[in-house]
Scaffold this motif. Structure first.
Motif, PDB file in Angstrom:
ATOM      1  N   GLU A   1      41.441  36.989  39.348  1.00  0.00           N
ATOM      2  CA  GLU A   1      42.352  38.119  39.209  1.00  0.00           C
ATOM      3  C   GLU A   1      43.536  37.686  38.360  1.00  0.00           C
ATOM      4  O   GLU A   1      44.376  36.899  38.793  1.00  0.00           O
ATOM      5  CB  GLU A   1      42.831  38.585  40.580  1.00  0.00           C
ATOM      6  CG  GLU A   1      41.723  39.132  41.455  1.00  0.00           C
ATOM      7  CD  GLU A   1      42.237  39.590  42.797  1.00  0.00           C
ATOM      8  OE1 GLU A   1      43.344  40.175  42.864  1.00  0.00           O
ATOM      9  OE2 GLU A   1      41.533  39.350  43.786  1.00  0.00           O
TER      10      GLU A   1
ATOM     11  N   THR B   1      41.018  38.909  30.244  1.00  0.00           N
ATOM     12  CA  THR B   1      41.167  39.336  31.634  1.00  0.00           C
ATOM     13  C   THR B   1      39.867  39.910  32.176  1.00  0.00           C
ATOM     14  O   THR B   1      39.480  39.633  33.319  1.00  0.00           O
ATOM     15  CB  THR B   1      42.311  40.366  31.753  1.00  0.00           C
ATOM     16  OG1 THR B   1      43.516  39.752  31.298  1.00  0.00           O
ATOM     17  CG2 THR B   1      42.496  40.828  33.178  1.00  0.00           C
ATOM     18  N   GLN B   2      39.171  40.706  31.374  1.00  0.00           N
ATOM     19  CA  GLN B   2      37.885  41.282  31.799  1.00  0.00           C
ATOM     20  C   GLN B   2      36.844  40.193  32.025  1.00  0.00           C
ATOM     21  O   GLN B   2      36.095  40.234  33.006  1.00  0.00           O
ATOM     22  CB  GLN B   2      37.391  42.295  30.770  1.00  0.00           C
ATOM     23  CG  GLN B   2      38.202  43.565  30.746  1.00  0.00           C
ATOM     24  CD  GLN B   2      37.805  44.496  29.615  1.00  0.00           C
ATOM     25  OE1 GLN B   2      36.929  44.188  28.813  1.00  0.00           O
ATOM     26  NE2 GLN B   2      38.469  45.636  29.531  1.00  0.00           N
ATOM     27  N   LYS B   3      36.778  39.224  31.132  1.00  0.00           N
ATOM     28  CA  LYS B   3      35.830  38.118  31.295  1.00  0.00           C
ATOM     29  C   LYS B   3      36.178  37.303  32.539  1.00  0.00           C
ATOM     30  O   LYS B   3      35.296  36.879  33.280  1.00  0.00           O
ATOM     31  CB  LYS B   3      35.833  37.219  30.057  1.00  0.00           C
ATOM     32  CG  LYS B   3      35.202  37.857  28.846  1.00  0.00           C
ATOM     33  CD  LYS B   3      35.257  36.911  27.660  1.00  0.00           C
ATOM     34  CE  LYS B   3      34.673  37.536  26.424  1.00  0.00           C
ATOM     35  NZ  LYS B   3      34.742  36.639  25.268  1.00  0.00           N
TER      36      LYS B   3
ATOM     37  N   PRO C   1      46.852  40.949  32.392  1.00  0.00           N
ATOM     38  CA  PRO C   1      47.150  40.784  30.969  1.00  0.00           C
ATOM     39  C   PRO C   1      48.603  41.166  30.709  1.00  0.00           C
ATOM     40  O   PRO C   1      49.094  42.174  31.232  1.00  0.00           O
ATOM     41  CB  PRO C   1      46.190  41.755  30.285  1.00  0.00           C
ATOM     42  CG  PRO C   1      45.902  42.799  31.308  1.00  0.00           C
ATOM     43  CD  PRO C   1      46.014  42.117  32.651  1.00  0.00           C
TER      44      PRO C   1
ATOM     45  N   ASP D   1      42.513  38.491  22.521  1.00  0.00           N
ATOM     46  CA  ASP D   1      42.977  39.715  23.169  1.00  0.00           C
ATOM     47  C   ASP D   1      43.104  39.480  24.674  1.00  0.00           C
ATOM     48  O   ASP D   1      42.122  39.118  25.327  1.00  0.00           O
ATOM     49  CB  ASP D   1      41.966  40.824  22.875  1.00  0.00           C
ATOM     50  CG  ASP D   1      42.367  42.150  23.468  1.00  0.00           C
ATOM     51  OD1 ASP D   1      42.365  42.279  24.709  1.00  0.00           O
ATOM     52  OD2 ASP D   1      42.657  43.072  22.687  1.00  0.00           O
ATOM     53  N   ASP D   2      44.298  39.679  25.217  1.00  0.00           N
ATOM     54  CA  ASP D   2      44.503  39.396  26.642  1.00  0.00           C
ATOM     55  C   ASP D   2      43.697  40.330  27.547  1.00  0.00           C
ATOM     56  O   ASP D   2      43.271  39.938  28.633  1.00  0.00           O
ATOM     57  CB  ASP D   2      45.980  39.380  27.017  1.00  0.00           C
ATOM     58  CG  ASP D   2      46.735  40.673  26.777  1.00  0.00           C
ATOM     59  OD1 ASP D   2      46.138  41.656  26.295  1.00  0.00           O
ATOM     60  OD2 ASP D   2      47.934  40.705  27.085  1.00  0.00           O
ATOM     61  N   GLN D   3      43.428  41.548  27.097  1.00  0.00           N
ATOM     62  CA  GLN D   3      42.607  42.474  27.888  1.00  0.00           C
ATOM     63  C   GLN D   3      41.168  41.966  27.988  1.00  0.00           C
ATOM     64  O   GLN D   3      40.562  41.995  29.059  1.00  0.00           O
ATOM     65  CB  GLN D   3      42.620  43.873  27.258  1.00  0.00           C
ATOM     66  CG  GLN D   3      43.979  44.530  27.231  1.00  0.00           C
ATOM     67  CD  GLN D   3      44.346  45.178  28.552  1.00  0.00           C
ATOM     68  OE1 GLN D   3      43.496  45.444  29.398  1.00  0.00           O
ATOM     69  NE2 GLN D   3      45.620  45.433  28.741  1.00  0.00           N
ATOM     70  N   GLN D   4      40.626  41.480  26.879  1.00  0.00           N
ATOM     71  CA  GLN D   4      39.258  40.948  26.889  1.00  0.00           C
ATOM     72  C   GLN D   4      39.149  39.693  27.742  1.00  0.00           C
ATOM     73  O   GLN D   4      38.195  39.538  28.510  1.00  0.00           O
ATOM     74  CB  GLN D   4      38.787  40.659  25.461  1.00  0.00           C
ATOM     75  CG  GLN D   4      38.541  41.893  24.653  1.00  0.00           C
ATOM     76  CD  GLN D   4      38.122  41.574  23.227  1.00  0.00           C
ATOM     77  OE1 GLN D   4      38.236  40.440  22.767  1.00  0.00           O
ATOM     78  NE2 GLN D   4      37.631  42.575  22.519  1.00  0.00           N
TER      79      GLN D   4
ATOM     80  N   ALA E   1      37.662  38.400  35.205  1.00  0.00           N
ATOM     81  CA  ALA E   1      37.315  39.211  36.377  1.00  0.00           C
ATOM     82  C   ALA E   1      35.835  39.086  36.701  1.00  0.00           C
ATOM     83  O   ALA E   1      35.453  39.077  37.880  1.00  0.00           O
ATOM     84  CB  ALA E   1      37.683  40.669  36.134  1.00  0.00           C
ATOM     85  N   SER E   2      34.991  38.946  35.683  1.00  0.00           N
ATOM     86  CA  SER E   2      33.555  38.790  35.927  1.00  0.00           C
ATOM     87  C   SER E   2      33.245  37.458  36.611  1.00  0.00           C
ATOM     88  O   SER E   2      32.175  37.297  37.189  1.00  0.00           O
ATOM     89  CB  SER E   2      32.765  38.924  34.625  1.00  0.00           C
ATOM     90  OG  SER E   2      32.979  37.809  33.786  1.00  0.00           O
TER      91      SER E   2
END
Length: 75
Positions: free
Chosen positions: A33, A24-26, A36, A19-22, A28-29
């Protein structure tokens, strides 16, 4: 990765099970930057992807960012 023909961004497709959203969130942590592809798509996409900007960073920063990005993918 899909080689760019012009511009300051690179687009990379993800395997269908990621999942590109997941991702991207990882990322970001870790201080990365990333955009997705699903955030830029109307409707639903059958496959996720990542949009990576490289215009404001030097080669060493790109290599370090790629190493960090690899670390967020599941093993």
């Amino acid at each position: 990765m899909q080689p760019p023909q012009a511009g300051l961004h690179l687009m990379g497709w993800l395997p269908p099970h990621l999942d590109d959203q997941q991702i991207t969130q990882k990322a970001a942590s870790c201080g990365l930057e990333i955009i997705p592809l699903s955030a830029l798509t109307l409707g639903s996409s059958q496959r996720g992807g990542l949009v990576l900007g490289y215009g404001a960073v030097n080669e060493q920063e790109i290599l370090a960012g790629v190493r960090q990005l690899v670390s967020v993918f599941p093993s």
